[in-house]
Design an enzyme around this catalytic site. Sequence first.
Site, PDB file in Angstrom:
ATOM      1  CE1 TYR A  31       1.104  -0.203   4.408  1.00  0.00           C
ATOM      2  CE2 TYR A  31       0.057   1.948   4.329  1.00  0.00           C
ATOM      3  CZ  TYR A  31       0.871   1.040   4.973  1.00  0.00           C
ATOM      4  OH  TYR A  31       1.459   1.374   6.158  1.00  0.00           O
ATOM      5  NE  ARG A  50       7.023   4.169   0.732  1.00  0.00           N
ATOM      6  CZ  ARG A  50       6.754   5.082   1.664  1.00  0.00           C
ATOM      7  NH1 ARG A  50       7.674   5.476   2.512  1.00  0.00           N
ATOM      8  NH2 ARG A  50       5.549   5.607   1.754  1.00  0.00           N
ATOM      9  NE  ARG A 100      -6.269 -19.409   4.522  1.00  0.00           N
ATOM     10  CZ  ARG A 100      -5.336 -20.169   5.077  1.00  0.00           C
ATOM     11  NH1 ARG A 100      -5.315 -21.477   4.876  1.00  0.00           N
ATOM     12  NH2 ARG A 100      -4.418 -19.635   5.856  1.00  0.00           N
ATOM     13  CG  HIS A 102      -0.220 -20.967   2.690  1.00  0.00           C
ATOM     14  ND1 HIS A 102      -1.328 -21.663   3.088  1.00  0.00           N
ATOM     15  CD2 HIS A 102       0.276 -20.367   3.808  1.00  0.00           C
ATOM     16  CE1 HIS A 102      -1.506 -21.493   4.391  1.00  0.00           C
ATOM     17  NE2 HIS A 102      -0.543 -20.710   4.847  1.00  0.00           N
ATOM     18  CE  LYS A 147       3.308   3.332   3.304  1.00  0.00           C
ATOM     19  NZ  LYS A 147       3.362   3.374   4.749  1.00  0.00           N
ATOM     20  CD  GLU A 179       9.783   2.003  10.714  1.00  0.00           C
ATOM     21  OE1 GLU A 179       9.659   2.984   9.969  1.00  0.00           O
ATOM     22  OE2 GLU A 179       9.662   0.826  10.326  1.00  0.00           O
ATOM     23  CG  LEU A 203       8.326   2.637   5.028  1.00  0.00           C
ATOM     24  CD1 LEU A 203       7.942   1.317   4.372  1.00  0.00           C
ATOM     25  CD2 LEU A 203       7.107   3.511   5.200  1.00  0.00           C
TER      26      LEU A 203
HETATM   27  N1  PDD Z   1       2.781   5.274   7.418  1.00  0.00           N
HETATM   28  N2  PDD Z   1       7.374   4.106   9.147  1.00  0.00           N
HETATM   29  C1  PDD Z   1       6.262   3.369   9.072  1.00  0.00           C
HETATM   30  C2  PDD Z   1       6.228   2.029   9.727  1.00  0.00           C
HETATM   31  C3  PDD Z   1       5.138   3.862   8.379  1.00  0.00           C
HETATM   32  O1  PDD Z   1       4.021   3.109   8.303  1.00  0.00           O
HETATM   33  C4  PDD Z   1       5.198   5.146   7.797  1.00  0.00           C
HETATM   34  C5  PDD Z   1       4.036   5.724   7.042  1.00  0.00           C
HETATM   35  C6  PDD Z   1       6.375   5.889   7.914  1.00  0.00           C
HETATM   36  C7  PDD Z   1       6.537   7.251   7.295  1.00  0.00           C
HETATM   37  O2  PDD Z   1       6.574   7.155   5.893  1.00  0.00           O
HETATM   38  P1  PDD Z   1       6.118   8.353   4.964  1.00  0.00           P
HETATM   39  O3  PDD Z   1       6.925   9.520   5.369  1.00  0.00           O
HETATM   40  O4  PDD Z   1       6.465   7.887   3.595  1.00  0.00           O
HETATM   41  O5  PDD Z   1       4.648   8.596   5.183  1.00  0.00           O
HETATM   42  C8  PDD Z   1       7.462   5.328   8.588  1.00  0.00           C
HETATM   43  C9  PDD Z   1       1.622   5.646   6.676  1.00  0.00           C
HETATM   44  C10 PDD Z   1       1.384   7.116   6.647  1.00  0.00           C
HETATM   45  C11 PDD Z   1       0.429   4.839   7.161  1.00  0.00           C
HETATM   46  O6  PDD Z   1       0.602   3.641   7.340  1.00  0.00           O
HETATM   47  O7  PDD Z   1      -0.653   5.401   7.342  1.00  0.00           O
END
Ligand code: PDD
Length: 287
Positions: A31, A50, A100, A102, A147, A179, A203
């Site tokens: 996503y 990304r 279903r 895997h 992501k 993070e 991320l």
């Molecule tokens: N989240 N780290 C994680 C684990 C994240 O899920 C996100 C973003 C970030 C920051 O990334 P960016 O600057 O590209 O938004 C760092 C989004 C906003 C979400 O899951 O809603």
Amino acid sequence: MFVFFNGEFIEEEDCKISPYDRGFLFADGVYEVVKYTGKRFFEFDSHLMRLKTGLEFLKINFPGVNKLSEIGYELIKRNNLTGMQSILYIQITRGESNPREHLFPGKDTLPTILVNVKGFSNKQIEKEIGISAILTEDFRWSKCCIKTVSLLPNVLALQKARDNNASEAIFVRDGYITEGTHTNFFAVKDGCLLTPPLSDFILPGITRKIIIKLCREINFPVFEENISPFYLHTLDEFMIVSTKADVTPVVRIDDINNITQVRRIVKTCPGAFTLKIQRVLDDYINQ
Ligand code: PDD
């Protein structure tokens, strides 16, 4: 609200996702969350890059990435959001496996694609007075740089923060801060900006990347280096950054699991460097 679902613009209520969709069954998808400033999508190309990296890592064949910008602007128009800050959400899954199973489905299986947009306003009060965070063990998988929609550890950690009167949980893995659950982490020490280096365990945030660029442009030293939670109390300022949080100061960090010896770090107000970085980013977004 109109959404884009598998090639069509339809009403949200008419969007029917299969019970065999692998996003639902296995969290088998990626996503993106992109900011629309009211005038344009912010750093759309970086988000798309990304997304492509994630699709390649998951081996999902989705040739339509370059059409997403056009789809985004069409959704803004159809939902009358032109001029209003909004958030675009893009999710692509591997499609259906019925029954279903895997293993990847056959090569002719089409990915499922959903794009929606919602009006959005920042939590201005949090940006002004700061938030509280907790430290928590990072028990996510070892490819946090991708992501994926598989966010259960993030969900559990954020809820744990909420249950402890905090707004974010800062993950600690192998003795270092990685993070937040949905944000990247920065600190300030002696006028220098510190943030954990890119690795499989964080991320590569778009906001993080832009902040580093903007700070270097104004000769504000930035060090991408590991931050030990044991030294947090010796640092001057803390902040979390993301598409939705922009730069949000962190004024309290609670070590509720005794990872370090310092139970609580309190800053009486957001720090001067944090506020400066906040302004620099806001100006860049709204230019
Ligand atoms: N989240 N780290 C994680 C684990 C994240 O899920 C996100 C973003 C970030 C920051 O990334 P960016 O600057 O590209 O938004 C760092 C989004 C906003 C979400 O899951 O809603």
